[in-house]
Design an enzyme around this catalytic site. Sequence first.
Site, PDB file in Angstrom:
ATOM      1  N   MET A  95       0.792  -1.215   0.000  1.00  0.00           N
ATOM      2  CA  MET A  95       0.000   0.000   0.000  1.00  0.00           C
ATOM      3  C   MET A  95       0.836   1.283   0.000  1.00  0.00           C
ATOM      4  SD  MET A  95      -2.698  -1.487  -0.514  1.00  0.00           S
ATOM      5  CE  MET A  95      -4.211  -0.573  -0.341  1.00  0.00           C
ATOM      6  N   ILE A 106       3.380   3.863  -2.421  1.00  0.00           N
ATOM      7  CA  ILE A 106       3.712   4.160  -3.816  1.00  0.00           C
ATOM      8  C   ILE A 106       5.227   4.215  -3.946  1.00  0.00           C
ATOM      9  CG2 ILE A 106       3.511   5.886  -5.650  1.00  0.00           C
ATOM     10  CD1 ILE A 106       0.701   6.516  -4.504  1.00  0.00           C
ATOM     11  N   HIS A 138      -4.207  -5.174  -8.956  1.00  0.00           N
ATOM     12  CA  HIS A 138      -5.098  -4.093  -8.518  1.00  0.00           C
ATOM     13  C   HIS A 138      -6.549  -4.578  -8.573  1.00  0.00           C
ATOM     14  CE1 HIS A 138      -6.305   0.003  -7.726  1.00  0.00           C
ATOM     15  NE2 HIS A 138      -7.206  -0.111  -8.686  1.00  0.00           N
ATOM     16  N   ASP A 173      -1.162   2.968 -11.145  1.00  0.00           N
ATOM     17  CA  ASP A 173      -2.101   1.980 -11.711  1.00  0.00           C
ATOM     18  C   ASP A 173      -2.344   2.175 -13.213  1.00  0.00           C
ATOM     19  OD1 ASP A 173      -2.404   0.893  -9.156  1.00  0.00           O
ATOM     20  OD2 ASP A 173      -4.075   2.200  -8.652  1.00  0.00           O
TER      21      ASP A 173
HETATM   22  C1  GAR Z   1      -5.873  -7.279  -2.821  1.00  0.00           C
HETATM   23  O1  GAR Z   1      -7.248  -7.216  -3.088  1.00  0.00           O
HETATM   24  C2  GAR Z   1      -5.103  -6.408  -3.804  1.00  0.00           C
HETATM   25  O2  GAR Z   1      -5.658  -6.390  -5.083  1.00  0.00           O
HETATM   26  C3  GAR Z   1      -5.222  -5.062  -3.140  1.00  0.00           C
HETATM   27  O3  GAR Z   1      -5.065  -5.316  -1.770  1.00  0.00           O
HETATM   28  C4  GAR Z   1      -5.534  -6.637  -1.480  1.00  0.00           C
HETATM   29  C5  GAR Z   1      -4.438  -7.374  -0.748  1.00  0.00           C
HETATM   30  O4  GAR Z   1      -4.902  -8.609  -0.278  1.00  0.00           O
HETATM   31  N1  GAR Z   1      -4.248  -4.138  -3.638  1.00  0.00           N
HETATM   32  C6  GAR Z   1      -4.444  -2.835  -3.732  1.00  0.00           C
HETATM   33  O5  GAR Z   1      -5.470  -2.292  -3.397  1.00  0.00           O
HETATM   34  C7  GAR Z   1      -3.272  -2.060  -4.303  1.00  0.00           C
HETATM   35  N2  GAR Z   1      -3.657  -0.752  -4.649  1.00  0.00           N
HETATM   36  P1  GAR Z   1      -3.894  -9.696   0.258  1.00  0.00           P
HETATM   37  O6  GAR Z   1      -2.980  -8.992   1.277  1.00  0.00           O
HETATM   38  O7  GAR Z   1      -4.760 -10.726   0.920  1.00  0.00           O
HETATM   39  O8  GAR Z   1      -3.115 -10.238  -0.898  1.00  0.00           O
END
Ligand code: GAR
Length: 192
Positions: free
Chosen positions: A95, A97, A114, A150
């Site tokens: 999370m 950048i 994403h 993104d």
């Molecule tokens: C996932 O849904 C991913 O796509 C999102 O965070 C989640 C992480 O889940 N990523 C973002 O929002 C990036 N901007 P996880 O920790 O269980 O893999």
Amino acid sequence: MTKSTGLNKIKTAVFISGKGSNLKNLIKFSKFKKYPFTVNLIFSNTNKAKGLKYSKKYKIEKKIIGYDKTIRTDKRILRILNQKEIKLICLAGFMKILSKNFIKKFKGKIINIHPSLLPKYKGLNTHIRAIRNKEKFAGCTVHYVTSKLDSGKIILQKKVEISKKDDHYSLAKKVLKKEHLIYPAAIKKILN
Ligand code: GAR
């Protein structure tokens, strides 16, 4: 991008900030012969990331470094990546950048997952925004990371239908299931 010859697997680092379900899933797929990568490093910007537990479970080295976008921190991380001969970075719920400098130094070798059908819903709270806008579909995208958030070239994308009953929790769950399908497939696609 260094490609796999079929004999050697490409060493990857997975960057996380949270739960790490994508990380766990990538580790699982990396053990299959057909998937040309190994997860050699778990990197997190915070020691609160639940996914860090997979370091112990799967005996994969972890590094936790607060990410502040400074040249000094970038150099520190890049040194670790070089030492471990990492050829691909997979952002998986990371999370922060990354700095322009960092992206330049690892050019073309950073990918991200994403939770939206890019170019729609860049940034945060994708599911809340999609439901609010009465979208019929949501989904997820694996794409190359460039200095524009993104916006890099899309590698794979998967759609899910938003039902009337969905709230952002149920939608996130549905989308996450698809994330677990397309992330390993996307890596295979770019390395083969
Ligand atoms: C996932 O849904 C991913 O796509 C999102 O965070 C989640 C992480 O889940 N990523 C973002 O929002 C990036 N901007 P996880 O920790 O269980 O893999």
